[in-house]
Design a protein around this motif. Structure first.
Motif, short mmCIF file in Angstrom:
data_model
loop_
_atom_site.label_atom_id
_atom_site.label_comp_id
_atom_site.label_asym_id
_atom_site.label_seq_id
_atom_site.Cartn_x
_atom_site.Cartn_y
_atom_site.Cartn_z
N VAL A 256 0.83 -1.22 -0.22
CA VAL A 256 -0.07 0.01 -0.16
C VAL A 256 0.95 1.26 0.00
CG1 VAL A 256 -1.97 -1.08 1.09
CG2 VAL A 256 -0.22 0.16 2.58
N GLY A 257 2.09 1.23 0.71
CA GLY A 257 2.89 2.27 0.74
C GLY A 257 3.22 2.59 -0.77
N LEU A 258 3.69 1.70 -1.53
CA LEU A 258 4.47 1.80 -2.76
C LEU A 258 3.18 2.07 -3.71
CD1 LEU A 258 7.01 -1.14 -3.51
CD2 LEU A 258 7.24 1.20 -2.94
N GLY A 259 1.88 1.55 -3.43
CA GLY A 259 0.70 1.95 -4.32
C GLY A 259 0.62 3.58 -4.34
N ASP A 260 0.69 4.19 -2.88
CA ASP A 260 0.37 5.44 -2.67
C ASP A 260 1.47 6.19 -3.27
OD1 ASP A 260 -2.00 6.43 -1.43
OD2 ASP A 260 -1.36 5.09 0.10
N PHE A 261 2.78 5.92 -3.18
CA PHE A 261 3.98 6.41 -3.97
C PHE A 261 3.70 6.79 -5.49
CE2 PHE A 261 8.01 5.99 -6.03
CZ PHE A 261 8.80 7.32 -5.78
N ALA A 262 3.16 5.61 -6.01
CA ALA A 262 2.97 5.65 -7.47
C ALA A 262 1.99 6.35 -7.77
CB ALA A 262 2.94 4.12 -8.03
N ALA A 295 -9.36 4.52 -3.07
CA ALA A 295 -10.20 3.80 -1.95
C ALA A 295 -9.82 2.44 -1.74
CB ALA A 295 -11.59 3.93 -2.77
N HIS A 296 -9.40 1.57 -2.66
CA HIS A 296 -8.91 0.44 -2.49
C HIS A 296 -7.60 0.21 -1.56
CE1 HIS A 296 -11.03 -1.36 -6.21
NE2 HIS A 296 -11.74 -1.16 -5.27
N LEU A 297 -6.65 1.15 -1.62
CA LEU A 297 -5.58 1.50 -1.03
C LEU A 297 -6.01 1.83 0.35
CD1 LEU A 297 -3.15 3.52 -3.26
CD2 LEU A 297 -2.74 1.00 -2.33
N GLU A 298 -6.81 2.53 0.59
CA GLU A 298 -7.25 3.04 1.94
C GLU A 298 -8.18 1.73 2.50
OE1 GLU A 298 -6.96 6.11 4.06
OE2 GLU A 298 -5.53 5.58 2.66
N ALA A 299 -8.85 1.06 1.70
CA ALA A 299 -9.71 -0.22 2.34
C ALA A 299 -8.46 -1.06 3.12
CB ALA A 299 -10.41 -0.84 1.55
N SER A 329 -1.71 -6.44 -1.60
CA SER A 329 -1.06 -6.79 -2.70
C SER A 329 -1.88 -6.11 -3.98
CB SER A 329 -0.83 -8.30 -2.84
OG SER A 329 -1.79 -8.99 -2.82
N GLU A 330 -3.14 -6.48 -4.14
CA GLU A 330 -3.77 -6.06 -5.29
C GLU A 330 -3.88 -4.79 -5.33
OE1 GLU A 330 -7.51 -8.32 -4.97
OE2 GLU A 330 -6.20 -10.32 -6.08
N ALA A 331 -4.17 -3.94 -4.26
CA ALA A 331 -4.61 -2.46 -4.42
C ALA A 331 -3.14 -1.85 -4.69
CB ALA A 331 -4.84 -2.14 -2.99
N GLY A 332 -2.21 -2.38 -4.38
CA GLY A 332 -0.58 -1.81 -4.69
C GLY A 332 -0.51 -1.75 -6.32
N LEU A 333 -0.77 -3.14 -6.73
CA LEU A 333 -0.68 -3.20 -8.22
C LEU A 333 -1.60 -2.68 -8.73
CD1 LEU A 333 1.24 -4.84 -9.98
CD2 LEU A 333 -0.51 -6.75 -9.98
N GLU A 334 -2.91 -2.30 -8.54
CA GLU A 334 -4.05 -1.66 -9.10
C GLU A 334 -3.29 -0.14 -9.18
OE1 GLU A 334 -8.52 -0.18 -8.63
OE2 GLU A 334 -7.44 -1.18 -6.92
N ALA A 335 -2.77 0.28 -8.09
CA ALA A 335 -2.56 1.83 -8.22
C ALA A 335 -1.38 1.96 -9.23
CB ALA A 335 -2.15 2.10 -6.62
N LEU A 336 -0.47 1.10 -9.12
CA LEU A 336 0.84 1.25 -10.22
C LEU A 336 0.31 1.04 -11.32
CD1 LEU A 336 3.65 1.33 -10.64
CD2 LEU A 336 3.77 -1.23 -10.78
#
Length: 389
Positions: A256-262, A295-299, A329-336
């Motif tokens: 989630v941290g990397l997802g937010d970074f991206a 939203a998915h990252l926050e969830a 894992s799914e939220a981080g990849l989605e954000a990227l």
């Protein structure tokens, strides 16, 4: 970019997050990539983390740690990733020593855990084997009792940071798979010093686009004193899965941290990049997927925090930890993926530094446990469905 779940932190937790993020920001993503290019471990970062008390987060103060429990470890791991630093060494060190904290003696904790807090010692974790894969009970590395200790022979693979670590928590069999009825038994845990000349390591040809590596590790009649056995012989599975619970949460925190970074980089770009005379972020075709990813990252972050707090309060939370790993894992990849779509063709240019995040975020769907096995656990232990494997 605002992170609403951070507003739920108490004053001490918020200060810890701020401190860890300040350290990671002072080094920055450019440091991480430079170390990767030079094939050098991020020792300067680790030393600064030690100096700031971050290597001791999650360990009680009476053992030389900084306290904060599992929630603190989760926040530290997330804070590093929010600045683009997915520090696996903190992950493996913390969940390995967590096992020692939960099942070791006072003497073992002071020998093996305290130095990871006060002296910056690092610990790796050796479980996976080439033939066993995800079937943990099928490992064949054998610890044979001999005189006042054990002699260990076998092989491990995909061991993160093995060569860079000072200590290694090893999972081995003290009874072969064929010798026990209940296959959970016969599993034992040992702490080894990685400087032992009978331990050989081979760096694997895996490029995670970061200055941390995976190894194949070979044990050639490694002698270990009996006092390095953690917990009761043959019953290590209990402590093992306690540690893997913690590992799942820390993996989710990196994701989630990397997802937010991206995503934050995509937001900045979408505000400034104009096509047809308007910022591309004004188009719903980009704005809506970015909003959904946020939203998915926050969830996922909410489940991570709840699982960590539950564990700190009661020692429970295995179901939530598995859900957190799946969602994170799914939220981080989605954000990227959304960030890369926002940057268009430039996302694939190495200097943009988005494609560099793909290997590690994609890894988290597969390792250290596949999301399919996580869903099997949830299906069986939460939904009550028949076991699927």
């Amino acid at each position: 970019m605002r992170i609403p779940m951070h507003e739920t932190l108490n004053e001490e937790e918020a200060l810890l997050l701020k401190t860890a993020r300040s350290v990671s920001k002072s080094f920055g993503r450019s440091y991480w990539l430079e170390k990767w290019e030079k094939k050098e471990p991020p020792d300067e970062l680790w030393e600064e983390m030690r100096r700031q008390g971050l290597t001791g987060v999650g360990v009680p103060e009476k053992y030389g740690g900084s306290g904060f429990g599992l929630m603190g470890a989760v926040l530290t791991q997330e804070a590093l990733a929010l600045e683009g630093l997915p520090v696996l060494q903190f992950l493996v060190t913390h969940f390995s020593r967590h096992i020692v904290l939960s099942s070791g003696t006072e003497e073992q904790i002071r020998r093996f855990v305290t130095p990871t807090c006060t002296d910056g010692k690092r610990m790796s974790f050796a479980l996976t084997e080439p033939e066993a894969g995800s079937n943990t009970w099928r490992i064949s590395t054998l610890a044979k009792k001999e005189n006042d200790g054990y002699v260990i022979t076998g092989q491990k693979v995909f061991i993160s940071g093995a060569k860079e670590s000072d200590l290694m928590l090893l999972v081995a069999r003290t009874k072969r798979y064929e010798e026990v009825g209940d296959k959970r038994y016969g599993i034992s845990l040992f702490v080894l010093e990685t400087s032992d000349p009978n331990i050989k390591m081979e760096r694997l040809d895996i490029d995670m686009r970061g200055p941390e590596w995976q190894y194949a590790v070979y044990f050639d009649s490694v002698r270990v004193p009996a006092e390095n056995l953690i917990g009761r012989e043959g019953e290590g599975y209990k402590a093992l899965f306690e540690g893997l619970n913690v590992e799942r949460l820390l993996i989710a925190s990196i994701a989630v941290g990397l997802g937010d970074f991206a995503l934050s980089r995509a937001v900045d770009y979408a505000k400034s990049r104009k096509v047809f005379d308007v910022p591309i972020g004004s188009h719903q075709g980009l704005q809506f997927p970015m909003a959904k990813a946020a939203a998915h990252l926050e969830a996922a972050r909410s489940v991570i925090y709840n699982a960590a707090r539950l564990h700190d309060q009661s020692g429970r939370g295995l179901e939530l930890a598995n859900m957190a790993k799946l969602l994170g894992s799914e939220a981080g990849l989605e954000a990227l993926d959304v960030a890369m779509q926002t940057f268009g063709g430039y996302a694939f240019e190495l200097g943009t530094d988005l494609i560099n995040l793909y290997p590690i975020l994609r890894l988290f769907k597969t390792a250290p446990v596949t999301n399919e096995l996580v869903m099997s656990y949830i299906g069986t232990h939460v939904l009550g469905l028949p076991k699927s494997y």
